[in-house]
Enzyme design. Structure first.
Site, PDB file in Angstrom:
ATOM      1  N   HIS A 160       0.836  -1.202   0.000  1.00 31.26           N
ATOM      2  CA  HIS A 160       0.000   0.000   0.000  1.00 31.26           C
ATOM      3  C   HIS A 160       0.875   1.259   0.000  1.00 31.26           C
ATOM      4  O   HIS A 160       0.727   2.138  -0.856  1.00 31.26           O
ATOM      5  CB  HIS A 160      -0.919  -0.017   1.236  1.00 31.26           C
ATOM      6  CG  HIS A 160      -1.807   1.178   1.354  1.00 31.26           C
ATOM      7  ND1 HIS A 160      -3.140   1.147   1.032  1.00 31.26           N
ATOM      8  CD2 HIS A 160      -1.556   2.449   1.728  1.00 31.26           C
ATOM      9  CE1 HIS A 160      -3.664   2.348   1.211  1.00 31.26           C
ATOM     10  NE2 HIS A 160      -2.726   3.168   1.626  1.00 31.26           N
ATOM     11  N   GLU A 161       1.791   1.318   0.949  1.00 30.31           N
ATOM     12  CA  GLU A 161       2.644   2.509   1.040  1.00 30.31           C
ATOM     13  C   GLU A 161       3.544   2.627  -0.187  1.00 30.31           C
ATOM     14  O   GLU A 161       3.836   3.729  -0.646  1.00 30.31           O
ATOM     15  CB  GLU A 161       3.473   2.492   2.333  1.00 30.31           C
ATOM     16  CG  GLU A 161       2.648   2.502   3.617  1.00 30.31           C
ATOM     17  CD  GLU A 161       1.580   3.588   3.674  1.00 30.31           C
ATOM     18  OE1 GLU A 161       1.757   4.650   3.032  1.00 30.31           O
ATOM     19  OE2 GLU A 161       0.550   3.377   4.344  1.00 30.31           O
ATOM     20  N   HIS A 204       1.770   4.528  -2.802  1.00 24.19           N
ATOM     21  CA  HIS A 204       1.914   5.987  -2.629  1.00 24.19           C
ATOM     22  C   HIS A 204       3.306   6.421  -3.104  1.00 24.19           C
ATOM     23  O   HIS A 204       3.460   7.458  -3.756  1.00 24.19           O
ATOM     24  CB  HIS A 204       1.750   6.376  -1.160  1.00 24.19           C
ATOM     25  CG  HIS A 204       0.345   6.300  -0.646  1.00 24.19           C
ATOM     26  ND1 HIS A 204      -0.714   6.919  -1.270  1.00 24.19           N
ATOM     27  CD2 HIS A 204      -0.185   5.695   0.454  1.00 24.19           C
ATOM     28  CE1 HIS A 204      -1.828   6.693  -0.578  1.00 24.19           C
ATOM     29  NE2 HIS A 204      -1.541   5.950   0.469  1.00 24.19           N
ATOM     30  N   HIS A 221       3.451   6.549  -6.788  1.00 28.14           N
ATOM     31  CA  HIS A 221       2.685   7.708  -7.250  1.00 28.14           C
ATOM     32  C   HIS A 221       3.588   8.953  -7.256  1.00 28.14           C
ATOM     33  O   HIS A 221       3.501   9.791  -8.148  1.00 28.14           O
ATOM     34  CB  HIS A 221       1.487   7.906  -6.302  1.00 28.14           C
ATOM     35  CG  HIS A 221       0.373   8.723  -6.861  1.00 28.14           C
ATOM     36  ND1 HIS A 221      -0.717   9.097  -6.100  1.00 28.14           N
ATOM     37  CD2 HIS A 221       0.157   9.250  -8.097  1.00 28.14           C
ATOM     38  CE1 HIS A 221      -1.547   9.806  -6.858  1.00 28.14           C
ATOM     39  NE2 HIS A 221      -1.037   9.924  -8.063  1.00 28.14           N
TER      40      HIS A 221
HETATM   41 ZN   LIG Z   1      -2.883   5.208   1.933  1.00 29.09          ZN
END
Ligand SMILES: [Zn+2]
Length: 357
Positions: free
Chosen positions: A148-149, A152, A155
Site C-alpha cells: 500500500h505505502e 503511494h 505515485h
Molecule cells: Zn494510503
C-alpha cells in the site's frame, strides 16, 4: 452465526452487542490463520524484492541500493530508482518500530517531482513499524501495508508534471488512495507469490492451500463491514447537504438508517454525536473516500484480470501515463476514464469483497 448463537444458548435474533462475540467464534472455527504458519513465507527482505519486481514488470523500474547516501537513522535503507536506465528519484524505506517513532504506516515526501525552473527528482520514504527480527517476518496484513505505502511511493516517483504543487500524491483526497490500494492487489498475484513468498528457512514456495485460506480470511465479515462503513459515509454526506443544519442529530440519523434499511443487527459504528470524521482534519463529507478509492482500484485491477495478463504491457503503460504519472495536473475523473475506458461501477469492488452474487 445463528447456529453458533443456538449452540451458545443465545437468542437467534442477533443483537448488535452480541455480533462481534459471535463473529469471533465463527472466525476462530473457520477462518483463523495461524501466524506461525503464514509468517515464515513473508520475510521483509523477500517482500521488498517482490515490490520491486512488480514495479519492474509494470513500469520498467529498477532499484539499486545505495549504502553511501546520508540517512537520518541506521534502520533507513535507500535505493536509486531508474526507469530505462535513467534516474527518476530516490526511494527510502524505514520499516522498524523504535522509541520515539510515530506508530502506523505512511509515505512522506522529502522532495516532490517537478519540471518548472529545472528538474526536481522526487525523494520519498515509506514508513512502517514492524518488529525487527532475524529475519523480520510479516503477517499478510503487514505485506498489504507494505505494498500500500509503496503504491503511494510509486505515485510520487513516477510523477511527471510541471509544478511540484500538483505532483504525485497531491491529488484530491478521494483519489489519493487509488494508486496505493491498487498496488495491494499485486501482493497476491500467483507468479509474485511463487517467486518471492518463500519460506525463510526452507526456501519452499507458499502452498496454494495457504494462499486460499488467506483470501478466505480477507473476505470474512465483509457484508457487515461494508454495511457499517457505507451507512456512516451516507450519513456524513447527508448531514453536509443540510443547508440549515440539523436540530436533532439522533432523529436525523434514525430517519436515515430507516430510509436505507440498515439491518438492526448491524447498528451504527459512529453515532453522529461522536462521529469524529464529520468536521475534522479535512475529512468533512469525506468519510466515503476509502470505499470510493476501492471502487476505483477494483475497477482498474479488473481491467488487468479481464486482459488475462496481470502484467499486460499495454495496460501497465496506460496505468503509468494516466494514473501514476498524472498527479493533479489533469482532472482525475478524466485520467481514470482514459485508463479504464469506462466510468467506474461498484461491481468489481463487490466481487473483490466477496459480495457479488
Ligand atoms: Zn494510503
Amino acid at each position: 452465526m445463528q447456529e453458533t448463537a443456538r449452540r451458545e444458548g443465545l437468542p437467534e435474533d442477533i443483537a448488535p452487542w452480541d455480533w462481534r462475540y459471535l463473529a469471533e467464534k465463527v472466525r476462530l472455527q473457520r477462518y483463523a490463520l495461524d501466524d506461525a504458519e503464514v509468517k515464515p513465507y513473508f520475510s521483509l527482505e523477500n517482500m521488498l524484492a517482490a515490490m520491486f519486481d512488480v514495479a519492474g514488470r509494470l513500469f520498467g523500474l529498477s532499484f539499486e541500493e545505495r549504502h553511501d547516501l546520508p540517512r537520518y537513522h541506521a534502520d533507513v535503507r535507500s535505493w536509486e530508482v531508474s526507469r530505462h536506465g535513467q534516474l527518476i528519484g530516490i526511494f527510502l524505506s524505514d520499516n522498524f518500530a523504535r522509541p520515539g517513532k510515530k506508530s502506523g504506516a505512511w509515505n512522506s515526501i522529502y522532495r516532490a517531482q517537478g519540471l518548472h525552473g529545472g528538474t526536481s527528482l522526487p525523494i520519498v520514504v515509506n514508513n512502517t513499524n514492524f518488529a525487527k527480527g532475524e529475519p523480520t517476518l510479516l503477517s499478510f496484513d503487514d505485506v498489504r501495508t507494505l505494498f500500500h505505502e509503496f503504491g503511494h511511493g510509486l505515485h510520487c516517483l513516477l510523477s511527471n508534471v510541471r509544478y511540484q504543487r500538483l505532483a504525485g500524491t497531491r491529488v484530491p483526497r478521494d483519489y489519493v488512495e487509488l494508486p496505493s490500494q491498487l498496488m495491494e492487489n499485486w501482493a497476491l498475484v500467483p507468479e509474485i507469490l511463487d517467486r518471492h513468498a518463500r519460506h525463510a528457512e526452507t526456501g519452499a514456495a507458499i502452498p496454494p492451500a495457504l494462499v486460499a485460506k488467506i483470501l478466505a480470511a480477507q473476505n470474512f465479515q465483509q457484508g457487515y463491514a461494508t454495511v457499517r462503513y457505507t451507512i456512516s459515509a451516507l450519513l456524513d454526506l447527508a448531514l453536509h447537504q443540510e443547508a440549515d443544519g440539523v436540530d436533532d442529530p439522533s432523529a436525523f440519523e434514525a430517519e436515515l438508517c430507516q430510509h436505507y434499511g440498515l439491518p438492526a443487527e448491524a447498528e451504527l459504528a459512529h453515532s453522529l454525536p461522536h462521529f469524529n470524521h464529520l468536521f475534522n482534519g479535512g475529512y468533512a463529507a469525506g468519510y466515503y473516500v476509502y470505499l470510493w478509492a476501492e471502487v476505483l482500484e477494483a475497477e482498474a485491477f479488473a481491467r488487468f484480470e479481464e486482459s488475462g495478463d496481470l502484467f499486460d504491457a499495454g495496460l501497465a503503460d496506460a496505468l503509468r501515463r494516466h494514473i501514476y504519472s498524472a498527479g493533479n495536473a489533469r482532472d482525475p475523473r478524466q485520467t481514470f476514464q482514459a485508463f479504464c475506458g469506462r466510468e467506474p461501477s461498484a461491481q468489481a469492488m463487490l466481487k473483490k469483497r466477496g459480495l457479488a452474487s
